[in-house]
Design a protein around this motif. Structure first.
Motif, PDB file in Angstrom:
ATOM      1  N   ALA A   1       3.510  -1.586   3.472  1.00  0.00           N
ATOM      2  CA  ALA A   1       3.316  -0.298   2.812  1.00  0.00           C
ATOM      3  C   ALA A   1       4.650   0.350   2.488  1.00  0.00           C
ATOM      4  O   ALA A   1       5.642   0.155   3.189  1.00  0.00           O
ATOM      5  N   ASP A   2       4.649   1.118   1.407  1.00  0.00           N
ATOM      6  CA  ASP A   2       5.719   2.068   1.141  1.00  0.00           C
ATOM      7  C   ASP A   2       5.296   3.373   1.801  1.00  0.00           C
ATOM      8  O   ASP A   2       4.190   3.863   1.585  1.00  0.00           O
ATOM      9  N   VAL A   3       6.175   3.929   2.617  1.00  0.00           N
ATOM     10  CA  VAL A   3       5.816   5.043   3.480  1.00  0.00           C
ATOM     11  C   VAL A   3       6.511   6.320   3.043  1.00  0.00           C
ATOM     12  O   VAL A   3       7.719   6.345   2.830  1.00  0.00           O
ATOM     13  N   GLU A   4       5.735   7.373   2.929  1.00  0.00           N
ATOM     14  CA  GLU A   4       6.256   8.711   2.664  1.00  0.00           C
ATOM     15  C   GLU A   4       5.834   9.607   3.822  1.00  0.00           C
ATOM     16  O   GLU A   4       4.677   9.573   4.247  1.00  0.00           O
TER      17      GLU A   4
ATOM     18  N   VAL B   1      -5.769   7.786  11.720  1.00  0.00           N
ATOM     19  CA  VAL B   1      -5.408   7.089  10.490  1.00  0.00           C
ATOM     20  C   VAL B   1      -6.687   6.727   9.742  1.00  0.00           C
ATOM     21  O   VAL B   1      -7.690   6.343  10.355  1.00  0.00           O
ATOM     22  N   THR B   2      -6.642   6.863   8.428  1.00  0.00           N
ATOM     23  CA  THR B   2      -7.794   6.548   7.586  1.00  0.00           C
ATOM     24  C   THR B   2      -7.317   5.845   6.321  1.00  0.00           C
ATOM     25  O   THR B   2      -6.392   6.326   5.661  1.00  0.00           O
ATOM     26  N   ALA B   3      -7.939   4.723   5.995  1.00  0.00           N
ATOM     27  CA  ALA B   3      -7.690   4.063   4.713  1.00  0.00           C
ATOM     28  C   ALA B   3      -8.527   4.768   3.658  1.00  0.00           C
ATOM     29  O   ALA B   3      -9.752   4.842   3.771  1.00  0.00           O
ATOM     30  N   LEU B   4      -7.870   5.298   2.642  1.00  0.00           N
ATOM     31  CA  LEU B   4      -8.577   6.011   1.581  1.00  0.00           C
ATOM     32  C   LEU B   4      -8.959   5.097   0.430  1.00  0.00           C
ATOM     33  O   LEU B   4      -9.773   5.474  -0.417  1.00  0.00           O
ATOM     34  N   THR B   5      -8.362   3.893   0.391  1.00  0.00           N
ATOM     35  CA  THR B   5      -8.719   2.863  -0.582  1.00  0.00           C
ATOM     36  C   THR B   5      -8.737   1.524   0.129  1.00  0.00           C
ATOM     37  O   THR B   5      -8.204   1.382   1.239  1.00  0.00           O
ATOM     38  N   ASP B   6      -9.297   0.524  -0.515  1.00  0.00           N
ATOM     39  CA  ASP B   6      -9.305  -0.822   0.073  1.00  0.00           C
ATOM     40  C   ASP B   6      -7.894  -1.342   0.277  1.00  0.00           C
ATOM     41  O   ASP B   6      -7.625  -2.100   1.216  1.00  0.00           O
ATOM     42  N   ALA B   7      -6.971  -0.913  -0.586  1.00  0.00           N
ATOM     43  CA  ALA B   7      -5.589  -1.389  -0.489  1.00  0.00           C
ATOM     44  C   ALA B   7      -4.907  -0.934   0.796  1.00  0.00           C
ATOM     45  O   ALA B   7      -3.934  -1.548   1.243  1.00  0.00           O
ATOM     46  N   GLY B   8      -5.404   0.139   1.414  1.00  0.00           N
ATOM     47  CA  GLY B   8      -4.777   0.641   2.625  1.00  0.00           C
ATOM     48  C   GLY B   8      -5.409   0.153   3.907  1.00  0.00           C
ATOM     49  O   GLY B   8      -4.897   0.431   5.000  1.00  0.00           O
ATOM     50  N   ALA B   9      -6.519  -0.604   3.807  1.00  0.00           N
ATOM     51  CA  ALA B   9      -7.278  -0.985   5.001  1.00  0.00           C
ATOM     52  C   ALA B   9      -6.483  -1.854   5.962  1.00  0.00           C
ATOM     53  O   ALA B   9      -6.487  -1.625   7.182  1.00  0.00           O
TER      54      ALA B   9
ATOM     55  N   LEU C   1      -3.774   7.379   4.992  1.00  0.00           N
ATOM     56  CA  LEU C   1      -3.266   8.656   5.476  1.00  0.00           C
ATOM     57  C   LEU C   1      -3.284   8.644   7.001  1.00  0.00           C
ATOM     58  O   LEU C   1      -4.301   8.336   7.617  1.00  0.00           O
ATOM     59  N   ALA C   2      -2.155   8.984   7.634  1.00  0.00           N
ATOM     60  CA  ALA C   2      -2.055   9.029   9.096  1.00  0.00           C
ATOM     61  C   ALA C   2      -1.450  10.369   9.497  1.00  0.00           C
ATOM     62  O   ALA C   2      -0.349  10.711   9.064  1.00  0.00           O
ATOM     63  N   LEU C   3      -2.181  11.125  10.332  1.00  0.00           N
ATOM     64  CA  LEU C   3      -1.786  12.481  10.665  1.00  0.00           C
ATOM     65  C   LEU C   3      -1.773  12.703  12.176  1.00  0.00           C
ATOM     66  O   LEU C   3      -2.418  11.976  12.933  1.00  0.00           O
ATOM     67  N   ALA C   4      -1.061  13.754  12.597  1.00  0.00           N
ATOM     68  CA  ALA C   4      -0.896  14.058  14.018  1.00  0.00           C
ATOM     69  C   ALA C   4      -1.948  15.019  14.553  1.00  0.00           C
ATOM     70  O   ALA C   4      -1.842  15.464  15.707  1.00  0.00           O
TER      71      ALA C   4
ATOM     72  N   ALA D   1       0.843  -1.182   0.000  1.00  0.00           N
ATOM     73  CA  ALA D   1       0.000   0.000   0.000  1.00  0.00           C
ATOM     74  C   ALA D   1       0.885   1.242   0.000  1.00  0.00           C
ATOM     75  O   ALA D   1       2.065   1.195   0.338  1.00  0.00           O
ATOM     76  N   ARG D   2       0.306   2.355  -0.396  1.00  0.00           N
ATOM     77  CA  ARG D   2       1.007   3.641  -0.360  1.00  0.00           C
ATOM     78  C   ARG D   2       0.524   4.404   0.863  1.00  0.00           C
ATOM     79  O   ARG D   2      -0.634   4.799   0.929  1.00  0.00           O
ATOM     80  N   ALA D   3       1.417   4.600   1.828  1.00  0.00           N
ATOM     81  CA  ALA D   3       1.058   5.270   3.079  1.00  0.00           C
ATOM     82  C   ALA D   3       1.710   6.645   3.136  1.00  0.00           C
ATOM     83  O   ALA D   3       2.919   6.780   2.936  1.00  0.00           O
TER      84      ALA D   3
END
Length: 286
Positions: A63-66, A247-255, A87-90, A45-47
């Motif tokens: 996941a590949d993390v940026e 944290v929120t999965a924006l696609t099924d691939a990120g769930a 997407l995971a934010l502070a 997944a793209r994180a």
């Protein structure tokens, strides 16, 4: 008083830890893209995550993390420059306009980490405010326009001012770094101290001073106190609030990756985060 914390042990995958560096026009600082430990040959997944989550996120397989400051990460998504699976934010408020809800999974505290080899280390450890006020001390912080760590640092000093401590002026000559570069700069001895999150100090095994709960944004019972300070940014006004990560999965691939990040309580605590008893907790976003 300096807090004594357990040494953070980094777990490295059998193939090693790979960290790449990308320069991107229009972004402040440096971003990191990491592959994380691999458990299968499936496409990762793209994180896209907050800078303070980088070390933790790389410890979560799949996941590949940026990483960037959370405000920068949000703007990348809103502007269409990034299309991550998760997407995971502070700051959960930054999910507004992106998703209808997010999963809260950890909290944190603002602390003052310092270089133990600094000539000012003892003074900072004894009394952080007077230590930072000494001539020649180099203080690091992050950019309030790029991430919550930056604006929480400013807000914390305003809260301290309200309690009779002339703290805001401690940032007058501070050096500003991207969230993903701040700890490396401190470790290299280029600054004497930096306002960071507790997990960042734990992960990098650096000593730190606990700030008073009335200004460190760690105590949910002090929500009204924290809210007495605010800061105007170019596109928003931010108000003091307890630190919470979402944290929120924006696609099924990120769930699956989002679930793994949010539910491994031991891993979160090992990395220096606090996990309330009722977390993970789904929160609606206005």
């Amino acid at each position: 008083m300096m807090s004594n914390r357990r040494r953070f042990l980094r777990r490295v995958a059998a193939g090693g830890l790979t960290v790449g560096t990308l320069g991107t026009v229009g972004l402040q600082g440096v971003e990191y893209v990491t592959g994380g430990p691999r458990e299968s040959q499936t496409t990762p997944a793209r994180a896209l995550v907050a800078g303070s989550l980088l070390v933790l996120a790389d410890d979560v397989a799949g996941a590949d993390v940026e990483a960037h400051g959370s405000l920068t990460a949000r703007n990348l998504v809103v502007d269409g420059a990034r299309d991550p699976d998760v997407l995971a934010l502070a700051d959960p408020d930054l999910f507004s306009g992106i998703t209808a809800e997010t999963t809260l999974f950890a909290t944190n505290a603002l602390v003052l980490a310092y270089d133990p080899e600094s000539r000012y280390a003892d003074a900072i450890a004894d009394d952080w405010a007077t230590g930072l006020a000494r001539e020649g001390v180099r203080v690091g912080q992050t950019d309030p326009k790029a991430d919550p760590l930056g604006y929480r640092t400013v807000l914390a000093m305003r809260l301290a001012d309200d309690r009779g401590l002339a703290a805001a002026e401690l940032l007058d000559d501070s050096l500003v770094f991207p969230e993903t570069a701040l700890m490396r700069t401190l470790e290299a001895g280029k600054i004497d101290a930096a306002f960071v999150y507790e997990n960042m100090a734990v992960e990098h095994d650096l000593p730190f001073v606990d700030l008073p709960p009335a200004i460190d944004f760690s105590d949910p019972a002090r929500v009204d106190t924290y809210a007495t300070v605010s800061l105007d940014l170019p596109d928003r006004t931010v108000r003091g609030a307890p630190i919470r990560y979402g944290v929120t999965a924006l696609t099924d691939a990120g769930a699956a990756w989002a679930d793994s990040l949010a539910t491994d309580r031991d891993r979160l605590r090992d990395h220096g985060f606090t996990v309330p008893d009722d977390y993970p907790l789904v929160q609606s976003i206005e």
